[in-house]
Design a protein around this motif. Structure first.
Motif, PDB file in Angstrom:
ATOM      1  N   ASP A  23       0.767  -1.160   0.035  1.00 47.67           N
ATOM      2  CA  ASP A  23       0.043   0.017   0.013  1.00 47.67           C
ATOM      3  C   ASP A  23       0.863   1.253   0.034  1.00 47.67           C
ATOM      4  O   ASP A  23       1.535   1.578   0.957  1.00 47.67           O
ATOM      5  CB  ASP A  23      -0.933   0.201   1.198  1.00 47.67           C
ATOM      6  N   ASN A  24       0.959   2.063  -1.188  1.00 42.44           N
ATOM      7  CA  ASN A  24       1.781   3.111  -1.412  1.00 42.44           C
ATOM      8  C   ASN A  24       1.032   4.324  -1.129  1.00 42.44           C
ATOM      9  O   ASN A  24       1.801   5.414  -1.555  1.00 42.44           O
ATOM     10  CB  ASN A  24       2.596   2.931  -2.817  1.00 42.44           C
ATOM     11  N   LYS A  25       0.022   4.415  -0.680  1.00 47.69           N
ATOM     12  CA  LYS A  25      -0.963   5.580  -0.868  1.00 47.69           C
ATOM     13  C   LYS A  25      -0.265   6.940  -0.307  1.00 47.69           C
ATOM     14  O   LYS A  25      -0.493   7.840  -0.736  1.00 47.69           O
ATOM     15  CB  LYS A  25      -2.274   5.406  -0.125  1.00 47.69           C
ATOM     16  N   LYS A  26       0.336   6.513   0.875  1.00 45.92           N
ATOM     17  CA  LYS A  26       0.918   7.721   1.614  1.00 45.92           C
ATOM     18  C   LYS A  26       1.938   8.393   0.893  1.00 45.92           C
ATOM     19  O   LYS A  26       2.063   9.527   0.812  1.00 45.92           O
ATOM     20  CB  LYS A  26       1.085   7.483   3.135  1.00 45.92           C
ATOM     21  N   LEU A  27       3.035   7.652   0.676  1.00 44.10           N
ATOM     22  CA  LEU A  27       3.941   7.989  -0.208  1.00 44.10           C
ATOM     23  C   LEU A  27       3.761   8.612  -1.494  1.00 44.10           C
ATOM     24  O   LEU A  27       4.305   9.818  -1.919  1.00 44.10           O
ATOM     25  CB  LEU A  27       4.921   6.794  -0.558  1.00 44.10           C
ATOM     26  N   ILE A  28       2.601   8.151  -2.002  1.00 49.11           N
ATOM     27  CA  ILE A  28       2.231   8.595  -3.519  1.00 49.11           C
ATOM     28  C   ILE A  28       1.753  10.167  -3.448  1.00 49.11           C
ATOM     29  O   ILE A  28       1.848  11.100  -3.975  1.00 49.11           O
ATOM     30  CB  ILE A  28       1.251   7.845  -4.331  1.00 49.11           C
ATOM     31  N   SER A  52       2.310  12.053  -0.687  1.00 52.02           N
ATOM     32  CA  SER A  52       3.166  12.969  -0.262  1.00 52.02           C
ATOM     33  C   SER A  52       4.300  13.430  -1.488  1.00 52.02           C
ATOM     34  O   SER A  52       4.565  14.613  -1.216  1.00 52.02           O
ATOM     35  CB  SER A  52       3.893  12.123   0.868  1.00 52.02           C
ATOM     36  N   PHE A  53       4.474  12.840  -2.688  1.00 50.46           N
ATOM     37  CA  PHE A  53       5.652  12.972  -3.069  1.00 50.46           C
ATOM     38  C   PHE A  53       5.210  13.494  -4.684  1.00 50.46           C
ATOM     39  O   PHE A  53       5.718  13.950  -5.366  1.00 50.46           O
ATOM     40  CB  PHE A  53       6.577  12.223  -3.244  1.00 50.46           C
ATOM     41  N   SER A  54       3.797  13.010  -5.093  1.00 48.39           N
ATOM     42  CA  SER A  54       3.381  13.164  -6.491  1.00 48.39           C
ATOM     43  C   SER A  54       3.687  14.653  -6.719  1.00 48.39           C
ATOM     44  O   SER A  54       3.842  15.212  -7.885  1.00 48.39           O
ATOM     45  CB  SER A  54       1.916  12.885  -6.602  1.00 48.39           C
ATOM     46  N   PRO A  55       3.262  15.682  -5.825  1.00 43.99           N
ATOM     47  CA  PRO A  55       3.402  17.105  -6.127  1.00 43.99           C
ATOM     48  C   PRO A  55       4.879  17.420  -6.620  1.00 43.99           C
ATOM     49  O   PRO A  55       5.295  18.717  -7.007  1.00 43.99           O
ATOM     50  CB  PRO A  55       2.876  17.956  -5.092  1.00 43.99           C
ATOM     51  N   ILE A  56       5.856  16.796  -6.043  1.00 44.85           N
ATOM     52  CA  ILE A  56       7.176  16.970  -6.051  1.00 44.85           C
ATOM     53  C   ILE A  56       7.934  16.334  -7.147  1.00 44.85           C
ATOM     54  O   ILE A  56       8.849  17.019  -7.856  1.00 44.85           O
ATOM     55  CB  ILE A  56       7.879  16.626  -4.827  1.00 44.85           C
ATOM     56  N   CYS A  57       7.743  15.407  -7.521  1.00 41.92           N
ATOM     57  CA  CYS A  57       8.490  14.495  -8.458  1.00 41.92           C
ATOM     58  C   CYS A  57       7.510  13.481  -9.210  1.00 41.92           C
ATOM     59  O   CYS A  57       6.432  13.196  -8.609  1.00 41.92           O
ATOM     60  CB  CYS A  57      10.074  13.898  -8.122  1.00 41.92           C
ATOM     61  N   GLU A  58       8.207  12.794 -10.280  1.00 40.69           N
ATOM     62  CA  GLU A  58       7.294  11.594 -10.869  1.00 40.69           C
ATOM     63  C   GLU A  58       7.392  10.457  -9.949  1.00 40.69           C
ATOM     64  O   GLU A  58       8.462  10.169  -9.512  1.00 40.69           O
ATOM     65  CB  GLU A  58       7.914  11.282 -12.266  1.00 40.69           C
TER      66      GLU A  58
END
Length: 444
Positions: free
Chosen positions: A377-382, A384-390
């Motif tokens: 489950d990568n929801k929290k990582l995604i 957190s970082f989607s606005p910053i990098c691919e």
């Protein structure tokens, strides 16, 4: 005959069984999981009765003393029940410490403790000391006290091990830093976790030495309150000469007593800011141990890479693959990213431990070209970082490596620095690192 019950049959449990038998206890070992074959053989050779796949409380509650694995939480009803009945429950380190007068050089902290432990052990061993390696690395301290006794031990201690230590005393204690980690075991309260780390100071005397990370505000503030009994010496990455170890340009300087030791940071075999901290802590401890400048330099310049900690695995098609599987929290990943000097394809993910990823945002913006989230489950990582990098979402190591191989270009670094625990897809961080290395080797 007194009855010793051991909960958990891994390295520490089997070692406690060996020492218990030598001391004349009636020993019973209980493991809720499956025992490894090597530990079964060891217990059978010792004549120790054991069970696996269950905890038989009617047998456990007959104990005079219980030694429990650090992986078993104190809040478990069985542990609470034992203590309510007045049955002492301690860690294997505490048990071993009660039966030796060897010098103890102990290291804890959220990050850097394994490297610092291994480095200090390497320095002392190269200098000819009769030294053993124990705790989270090396062999069980109890087993060594039973049949391979050394005059000095270098011991890596986790917060879980410290929680089960009461009479144990360090001659020299190192606290590298404290950052949020394992908060699920501490009621999600950082202060509880910090209190646990500071248990390393328990029972220390004025003539002992406490070495601490001055740049860690949490640690420094507690030391500056003035309630630390042993001599407290700090290390810093700045040029603050009021601290016992500091930077003079690109030179590491360490002072203790009437001695001063200097070494160019590029001469130390392990590189990066985090490893300068680790080296400073080890140097101060080695000065206290009386290691000569010549032997100190020899140790620092011959120390090998630490497995699973910024370990360069291989270069494939001009892409460098780095295994940092031991980076199971935000702070470890911060140091890994900070030490990168090429575009990074970053592999992160696993079991989130209540992480706050915001400390990584600036570094990720600066250094990461692609984040591959590897986990169930990568929801929290995604988020957190989607606005910053691919960001790419993957759910297996095979899928992750396929994306990394396809997207990394010559001159890039593929960095496995997960920032999370490993237990969703792997047995532990070692298993995660080993499998990553196998996949990298198969790319050629």
């Amino acid at each position: 005959m007194k009855r010793l019950v051991i909960l958990g049959g891994g390295e520490s449990g089997a070692g406690a069984a060996k020492l218990g038998k030598k001391l004349g206890y009636e020993v019973f070992l209980s493991d809720k999981g499956k025992l490894a074959d090597k530990y079964k053989r060891m217990l059978e050779e010792l004549g120790v009765e054991y069970e696996e796949g269950q905890h038989s409380e009617e047998r456990i509650f007959t104990a005079d003393l219980v030694v429990k694995s650090p992986g078993i939480p104190d809040k478990l009803p069985m542990i609470v029940g034992l203590r309510e009945k007045g049955i002492e429950v301690i860690s294997e380190i505490e048990f071993a410490g009660r039966h030796t007068d060897a010098k103890m050089y102990c290291i804890t902290g959220s990050n850097g403790k394994t490297t610092t432990t291994l480095l200090l052990y390497h320095i002392l061993e190269k200098a000819g000391y009769d030294v053993g390696l124990a705790g989270n690395v090396g062999n069980s301290l109890a087993a060594q006290v039973a049949d391979d006794l050394h005059r000095v031990y270098v011991v890596e201690l986790s917060s879980f091990q410290l929680d089960g230590m009461f009479q144990f005393r360090c001659d020299t204690a190192i606290l590298t830093n404290i950052t949020p980690d394992h908060l699920d075991r501490y009621d999600y309260k950082f202060e509880n976790y910090a209190n646990s780390k500071f248990r390393i100071l328990n029972n220390m005397r004025k003539e002992d030495l406490f070495i601490y990370g001055y740049d860690c505000e949490v640690v420094r503030e507690r030391v500056e309150r003035g309630d630390v009994v042993p001599e407290a010496v700090g290390f810093t990455y700045t040029d603050c000469v009021g601290v016992n170890a500091y930077m003079d340009g690109n030179t590491v300087v360490a002072r203790w007593g009437n001695r001063e030791f200097r070494i160019a940071k590029q001469e130390i075999t392990i590189q990066g800011r985090h490893n300068v901290y680790n080296a400073m802590a080890a140097i101060l401890a080695a000065l206290k141990a009386g290691v000569s400048d010549e032997d100190l330099r020899k140790g620092l310049t011959t120390f090998p890479q630490v497995e699973h900690r910024l370990e360069t695995v291989d270069v494939v098609n001009g892409v460098t693959y780095i295994n940092d599987s031991k980076a199971t929290n935000v702070d470890s990943a911060w140091y890994a990213l900070d030490s990168m000097h090429a575009p990074v394809v970053w592999i992160a993910g696993g079991t989130d431990k209540g992480n706050d990823y915001s400390a990584l945002f600036d570094l990720v913006k600066e250094k990461v070209k692609l984040l591959i989230c590897m986990g169930v489950d990568n929801k929290k990582l995604i988020e957190s970082f989607s606005p910053i990098c691919e960001v790419v979402d993957t759910h297996s190591l095979d899928e992750t490596m396929e994306v990394a191989y396809r997207r990394a270009e010559k001159g890039d670094v593929v960095l496995l620095s997960p920032c999370c625990a490993s237990f969703d897809l792997f047995k532990n961080y070692e298993n995660r690192g080993e499998m990553f290395k196998e996949k990298v080797k198969s790319l050629k």
